[in-house]
Design a protein around this motif. Structure first.
Motif, mmCIF file in Angstrom:
data_model
loop_
_atom_site.group_PDB
_atom_site.id
_atom_site.type_symbol
_atom_site.label_atom_id
_atom_site.label_comp_id
_atom_site.label_asym_id
_atom_site.label_seq_id
_atom_site.Cartn_x
_atom_site.Cartn_y
_atom_site.Cartn_z
ATOM 1 N N ALA A 77 0.891 -1.143 -0.054
ATOM 2 C CA ALA A 77 0.044 0.060 0.029
ATOM 3 C C ALA A 77 0.867 0.999 0.007
ATOM 4 N N ARG A 78 1.824 1.155 0.924
ATOM 5 C CA ARG A 78 2.676 2.455 0.918
ATOM 6 C C ARG A 78 3.745 2.682 -0.232
ATOM 7 N N ILE A 79 3.910 1.600 -0.897
ATOM 8 C CA ILE A 79 4.829 1.893 -2.099
ATOM 9 C C ILE A 79 3.963 2.326 -3.190
ATOM 10 N N GLY A 80 2.648 1.543 -3.111
ATOM 11 C CA GLY A 80 1.618 1.843 -4.165
ATOM 12 C C GLY A 80 1.046 3.363 -4.235
ATOM 13 N N LYS A 81 1.214 3.909 -3.001
ATOM 14 C CA LYS A 81 0.583 5.319 -2.870
ATOM 15 C C LYS A 81 1.208 6.259 -4.093
ATOM 16 N N ILE A 82 2.426 6.040 -4.378
ATOM 17 C CA ILE A 82 3.279 6.824 -5.196
ATOM 18 C C ILE A 82 2.606 6.827 -6.639
ATOM 19 N N PHE A 83 2.511 5.382 -7.033
ATOM 20 C CA PHE A 83 1.883 4.852 -8.451
ATOM 21 C C PHE A 83 0.438 5.491 -8.376
ATOM 22 N N TYR A 84 -0.248 5.347 -7.380
ATOM 23 C CA TYR A 84 -1.635 5.928 -7.366
ATOM 24 C C TYR A 84 -1.816 7.487 -7.310
ATOM 25 N N GLN A 85 -0.883 8.151 -6.847
ATOM 26 C CA GLN A 85 -0.890 9.472 -6.744
ATOM 27 C C GLN A 85 -0.253 10.126 -8.072
ATOM 28 N N HIS A 86 0.269 9.205 -8.702
ATOM 29 C CA HIS A 86 0.879 9.856 -10.145
ATOM 30 C C HIS A 86 0.436 9.245 -11.376
ATOM 31 N N PRO A 87 -1.045 8.864 -11.740
ATOM 32 C CA PRO A 87 -1.319 8.444 -13.023
ATOM 33 C C PRO A 87 -1.492 9.563 -14.165
ATOM 34 N N ASN A 88 -0.269 9.995 -14.110
ATOM 35 C CA ASN A 88 -0.290 11.456 -14.832
ATOM 36 C C ASN A 88 0.140 11.537 -16.285
ATOM 37 N N THR A 89 0.085 10.179 -16.872
ATOM 38 C CA THR A 89 0.500 10.042 -18.279
ATOM 39 C C THR A 89 -0.575 9.200 -18.819
ATOM 40 N N PRO A 90 -0.902 8.846 -20.312
ATOM 41 C CA PRO A 90 -1.802 8.134 -20.764
ATOM 42 C C PRO A 90 -1.606 6.579 -20.437
ATOM 43 N N ARG A 91 -0.183 6.179 -20.182
ATOM 44 C CA ARG A 91 -0.076 4.853 -20.101
ATOM 45 C C ARG A 91 -0.243 4.554 -18.706
ATOM 46 N N MET A 92 0.065 5.481 -17.734
ATOM 47 C CA MET A 92 -0.229 5.442 -16.282
ATOM 48 C C MET A 92 -1.701 5.160 -16.235
ATOM 49 N N GLN A 93 -2.579 5.872 -16.862
ATOM 50 C CA GLN A 93 -3.854 5.826 -16.396
ATOM 51 C C GLN A 93 -4.447 4.508 -17.087
ATOM 52 N N GLU A 94 -4.024 4.282 -18.135
ATOM 53 C CA GLU A 94 -4.238 2.979 -18.815
ATOM 54 C C GLU A 94 -4.107 1.820 -17.826
ATOM 55 N N GLU A 95 -2.793 1.703 -17.206
ATOM 56 C CA GLU A 95 -2.414 0.598 -16.208
ATOM 57 C C GLU A 95 -3.310 0.680 -14.991
ATOM 58 N N LEU A 96 -3.585 2.061 -14.588
ATOM 59 C CA LEU A 96 -4.670 2.053 -13.266
ATOM 60 C C LEU A 96 -5.952 1.353 -13.658
ATOM 61 N N GLU A 97 -6.614 1.447 -15.094
ATOM 62 C CA GLU A 97 -7.513 0.949 -15.306
ATOM 63 C C GLU A 97 -7.554 -0.424 -15.534
ATOM 64 N N LEU A 98 -6.246 -0.966 -16.015
ATOM 65 C CA LEU A 98 -6.187 -2.367 -16.066
ATOM 66 C C LEU A 98 -5.987 -3.082 -14.797
ATOM 67 N N ALA A 99 -5.401 -2.411 -13.839
ATOM 68 C CA ALA A 99 -5.323 -3.035 -12.515
ATOM 69 C C ALA A 99 -6.939 -3.308 -11.792
ATOM 70 N N SER A 100 -7.699 -2.255 -12.187
ATOM 71 C CA SER A 100 -9.095 -2.359 -11.787
ATOM 72 C C SER A 100 -9.972 -3.427 -12.506
ATOM 73 N N ASP A 101 -9.522 -3.442 -13.883
ATOM 74 C CA ASP A 101 -10.285 -4.632 -14.470
ATOM 75 C C ASP A 101 -9.673 -6.031 -14.116
ATOM 76 N N GLN A 102 -8.507 -6.006 -13.587
ATOM 77 C CA GLN A 102 -8.138 -7.419 -13.126
ATOM 78 C C GLN A 102 -8.769 -7.673 -11.944
ATOM 79 N N HIS A 103 -9.090 -6.699 -10.948
ATOM 80 C CA HIS A 103 -9.972 -6.982 -9.809
ATOM 81 C C HIS A 103 -11.268 -7.688 -10.187
ATOM 82 N N ASP A 104 -11.739 -7.129 -11.255
ATOM 83 C CA ASP A 104 -13.016 -7.578 -11.750
ATOM 84 C C ASP A 104 -12.877 -9.166 -12.225
#
Length: 231
Positions: A161-188
């Motif tokens: 969670a603590r390491i991931g806070k940095i990732f979740y705080q900076h989805p500031n490129t198209p690729r990062m946003q896509e991978e955040l959405e991919l992580a959500s899809d993987q949960h589903d």
């Protein structure tokens, strides 16, 4: 109100608040925990606060040393390396066992947590993303029903969670946003395969999920120019 009746609820509230503050790094690694301030904030005497701190120290959230104030557990590049060496094994095992051992009630809770996670993603709620992602994998660990896997998974989740806070705080490129959405899809997808009790598919999704985390966390966890350990 009788304080003996109120105390368990207040203690639970303190535990939840401390876990959330530590996981979202509102309380950063190494931060001193003020026992008196926490007692006053949650309307508790100091003995139950100390008892809770001992419990959370055993779980890895807090460090206790003789003649020193309690502190939030520290992090280092070595702990980052150790995390990525062990995390795939534990997460894959937990996912497989969850598919084999889950109950309908537990699956329902997992779906509720995922809805909360999705909402946090949609609302750009960084703390919510971190917290509900942690709750999602914590619930999968509970669904595994294995006394050896659960403690290891929960300890990993603190640093995840603590390491991931940095990732979740900076989805500031198209690729990062896509991978955040991919992580959500993987949960589903995890919910789907756990629901149909497909242990192999559940384990494979866990592998892909932690690999996605690894790529992004390594990129954002270290300041530019600082050498990170080999993973």
């Amino acid at each position: 109100m009788n304080s003996e009746i109120a105390t368990p609820d207040r203690k639970s509230s303190l535990e939840l608040a401390l876990r959330r503050r530590i996981l979202t790094m509102e309380l950063p690694p190494g931060a001193v925990l003020d026992e008196v301030a926490l007692s006053e904030e949650f309307g508790l005497s100091r003995p139950p606060v100390r008892e809770l701190m001992r419990q959370m120290a055993g779980e890895g959230y807090i460090e206790l040393e003789t003649n020193r104030a309690a502190r939030v557990s520290s992090m280092s590049y070595n702990s980052l390396r150790d995390f990525f060496l062990l995390a795939p094994m534990i997460y894959i095992t937990a996912n497989k066992l969850a598919a084999e051992n889950r109950t309908k009630a537990e699956l329902s809770v997992l779906k509720q947590i995922q809805r909360a996670f999705r909402k946090a993603v949609d609302d750009c709620d960084v703390e919510g993303r971190v917290f509900y992602n942690d709750q999602f994998h914590r619930q999968i660990g509970d669904m595994a029903h294995n006394v050896y896997v659960v403690p290891s998974l929960r300890r990993l989740q603190i640093d995840h969670a603590r390491i991931g806070k940095i990732f979740y705080q900076h989805p500031n490129t198209p690729r990062m946003q896509e991978e955040l959405e991919l992580a959500s899809d993987q949960h589903d997808e995890m919910i789907e395969v756990i629901e149909r009790r497909d242990a192999d598919a559940s384990g494979e999704l866990a592998r892909l999920h932690i690999e996605l985390s690894r790529r992004n966390m390594v990129m954002y966890a270290a300041p530019e120019g600082l050498q990170t350990p080999t993973l």
